[in-house]
Design a protein around this motif. Structure first.
Motif, PDB file in Angstrom:
ATOM      1  N   LEU A  27     -13.437  40.037  -7.619  1.00 51.01           N
ATOM      2  CA  LEU A  27     -13.312  41.591  -6.859  1.00 51.01           C
ATOM      3  C   LEU A  27     -13.693  41.376  -5.344  1.00 51.01           C
ATOM      4  N   GLY A  28     -14.813  40.671  -5.098  1.00 46.47           N
ATOM      5  CA  GLY A  28     -15.418  40.496  -3.849  1.00 46.47           C
ATOM      6  C   GLY A  28     -14.038  39.688  -3.035  1.00 46.47           C
ATOM      7  N   ASP A  29     -13.654  38.771  -3.462  1.00 44.52           N
ATOM      8  CA  ASP A  29     -12.443  38.132  -2.871  1.00 44.52           C
ATOM      9  C   ASP A  29     -11.236  39.002  -2.436  1.00 44.52           C
ATOM     10  N   LEU A  30     -10.856  39.685  -3.625  1.00 43.79           N
ATOM     11  CA  LEU A  30      -9.731  40.679  -3.543  1.00 43.79           C
ATOM     12  C   LEU A  30     -10.220  41.688  -2.311  1.00 43.79           C
ATOM     13  N   ASP A  31     -11.288  42.290  -2.424  1.00 46.50           N
ATOM     14  CA  ASP A  31     -11.770  43.154  -1.370  1.00 46.50           C
ATOM     15  C   ASP A  31     -11.723  42.779   0.297  1.00 46.50           C
ATOM     16  N   TYR A  32     -12.067  41.247   0.150  1.00 50.04           N
ATOM     17  CA  TYR A  32     -12.091  40.647   1.430  1.00 50.04           C
ATOM     18  C   TYR A  32     -10.775  40.503   2.266  1.00 50.04           C
ATOM     19  N   HIS A  33      -9.722  39.987   1.203  1.00 49.27           N
ATOM     20  CA  HIS A  33      -8.466  39.950   1.594  1.00 49.27           C
ATOM     21  C   HIS A  33      -7.583  41.190   1.962  1.00 49.27           C
ATOM     22  N   TYR A  34      -8.101  42.254   1.094  1.00 47.83           N
ATOM     23  CA  TYR A  34      -7.543  43.436   1.503  1.00 47.83           C
ATOM     24  C   TYR A  34      -7.941  43.760   2.870  1.00 47.83           C
ATOM     25  N   ALA A  35      -9.315  44.083   3.222  1.00 49.50           N
ATOM     26  CA  ALA A  35      -9.807  44.304   4.467  1.00 49.50           C
ATOM     27  C   ALA A  35      -9.226  43.400   5.642  1.00 49.50           C
ATOM     28  N   ALA A  36      -8.943  42.086   5.340  1.00 54.20           N
ATOM     29  CA  ALA A  36      -8.414  41.282   6.238  1.00 54.20           C
ATOM     30  C   ALA A  36      -6.979  41.831   6.502  1.00 54.20           C
ATOM     31  N   GLU A  37      -6.142  41.843   5.398  1.00 50.68           N
ATOM     32  CA  GLU A  37      -4.785  42.482   5.641  1.00 50.68           C
ATOM     33  C   GLU A  37      -4.586  43.833   6.306  1.00 50.68           C
ATOM     34  N   LEU A  38      -5.611  44.618   6.119  1.00 52.16           N
ATOM     35  CA  LEU A  38      -5.732  46.011   6.984  1.00 52.16           C
ATOM     36  C   LEU A  38      -5.908  45.681   8.396  1.00 52.16           C
ATOM     37  N   ILE A  50       4.660  53.509  10.706  1.00 45.85           N
ATOM     38  CA  ILE A  50       5.037  52.015   9.998  1.00 45.85           C
ATOM     39  C   ILE A  50       3.639  51.584   9.442  1.00 45.85           C
ATOM     40  N   LYS A  51       2.578  51.712  10.280  1.00 47.74           N
ATOM     41  CA  LYS A  51       1.420  51.286  10.264  1.00 47.74           C
ATOM     42  C   LYS A  51       0.693  52.004   8.691  1.00 47.74           C
ATOM     43  N   LYS A  52       0.957  53.200   8.531  1.00 47.31           N
ATOM     44  CA  LYS A  52       0.605  53.976   7.331  1.00 47.31           C
ATOM     45  C   LYS A  52       1.230  53.572   6.295  1.00 47.31           C
ATOM     46  N   HIS A  53       2.646  53.449   6.238  1.00 43.46           N
ATOM     47  CA  HIS A  53       3.384  53.111   5.244  1.00 43.46           C
ATOM     48  C   HIS A  53       2.939  51.690   4.669  1.00 43.46           C
ATOM     49  N   ILE A  54       2.773  50.593   5.636  1.00 42.30           N
ATOM     50  CA  ILE A  54       2.297  49.425   5.327  1.00 42.30           C
ATOM     51  C   ILE A  54       0.949  49.132   4.606  1.00 42.30           C
ATOM     52  N   LYS A  55       0.010  49.865   5.282  1.00 41.97           N
ATOM     53  CA  LYS A  55      -1.296  50.320   4.754  1.00 41.97           C
ATOM     54  C   LYS A  55      -1.398  50.766   3.148  1.00 41.97           C
ATOM     55  N   GLU A  56      -0.525  51.769   3.042  1.00 45.71           N
ATOM     56  CA  GLU A  56      -0.205  52.364   1.856  1.00 45.71           C
ATOM     57  C   GLU A  56       0.149  51.284   0.683  1.00 45.71           C
ATOM     58  N   ARG A  57       0.903  50.584   1.002  1.00 47.31           N
ATOM     59  CA  ARG A  57       1.623  49.615   0.208  1.00 47.31           C
ATOM     60  C   ARG A  57       0.631  48.509  -0.292  1.00 47.31           C
ATOM     61  N   ILE A  58      -0.140  48.088   0.692  1.00 48.38           N
ATOM     62  CA  ILE A  58      -1.305  47.225   0.816  1.00 48.38           C
ATOM     63  C   ILE A  58      -2.448  47.717  -0.056  1.00 48.38           C
ATOM     64  N   LEU A  59      -2.621  49.127  -0.151  1.00 52.28           N
ATOM     65  CA  LEU A  59      -3.684  49.573  -0.897  1.00 52.28           C
ATOM     66  C   LEU A  59      -3.034  49.470  -2.156  1.00 52.28           C
ATOM     67  N   ALA A  61      -1.051  47.592  -3.827  1.00 55.14           N
ATOM     68  CA  ALA A  61      -1.058  46.015  -4.368  1.00 55.14           C
ATOM     69  C   ALA A  61      -2.568  45.726  -4.390  1.00 55.14           C
ATOM     70  N   HIS A  62      -3.432  46.101  -3.643  1.00 52.19           N
ATOM     71  CA  HIS A  62      -4.764  45.906  -3.975  1.00 52.19           C
ATOM     72  C   HIS A  62      -5.390  46.532  -5.076  1.00 52.19           C
ATOM     73  N   GLN A  63      -5.148  47.809  -5.501  1.00 51.46           N
ATOM     74  CA  GLN A  63      -5.436  48.439  -6.663  1.00 51.46           C
ATOM     75  C   GLN A  63      -4.919  47.816  -7.944  1.00 51.46           C
ATOM     76  N   LYS A  64      -3.599  47.293  -7.818  1.00 52.41           N
ATOM     77  CA  LYS A  64      -3.210  46.834  -8.953  1.00 52.41           C
ATOM     78  C   LYS A  64      -3.657  45.554  -9.134  1.00 52.41           C
ATOM     79  N   LEU A  65      -4.250  44.744  -8.348  1.00 51.75           N
ATOM     80  CA  LEU A  65      -4.807  43.611  -8.664  1.00 51.75           C
ATOM     81  C   LEU A  65      -6.209  43.400  -9.147  1.00 51.75           C
ATOM     82  N   ARG A  66      -6.915  44.665  -8.743  1.00 53.92           N
ATOM     83  CA  ARG A  66      -8.265  44.823  -9.063  1.00 53.92           C
ATOM     84  C   ARG A  66      -8.390  45.215 -10.581  1.00 53.92           C
ATOM     85  N   GLN A  67      -7.258  46.254 -10.864  1.00 55.64           N
ATOM     86  CA  GLN A  67      -7.446  46.900 -12.067  1.00 55.64           C
ATOM     87  C   GLN A  67      -7.873  46.139 -13.296  1.00 55.64           C
ATOM     88  N   PRO A  68      -7.339  44.902 -13.624  1.00 59.02           N
ATOM     89  CA  PRO A  68      -7.787  44.388 -14.840  1.00 59.02           C
ATOM     90  C   PRO A  68      -9.107  43.882 -14.798  1.00 59.02           C
TER      91      PRO A  68
END
Length: 82
Positions: A27-38, A50-59, A61-68
């Protein structure tokens, strides 16, 4: 000085600690990469829409990866009383 009990440390199996530790590490790795992408989006784009749209898509994807991992920790907490 009062003697502390080792009961709290020995109440769960080493395997359980290992699973929890590895899950939290992931989870820490995922959060780190999420913050780096943002951060990359924030510094590389100037168009706010465009920035807002991309950030929403990143979020999303991040939530989908974290959920399990969140579900695993929740199940462990309920099963073992963590």
């Amino acid at each position: 000085m009062p003697k502390t009990s080792n009961y709290a440390y020995g109440a769960y199996s080493p395997e359980l600690y290992s699973v929890v530790r590895e899950t939290l590490h992931r989870l820490g790795d995922l959060d780190y990469h999420y913050a780096a992408e943002l951060g990359q989006v924030e510094t590389s784009l100037s168009d706010e829409e465009i920035k807002k749209h991309i950030k929403e898509r990143i979020l999303a994807a991040h939530q989908k990866l974290r959920q399990p991992y969140i579900e695993l920790l929740t199940a462990l907490r309920l099963k073992h009383g963590l």
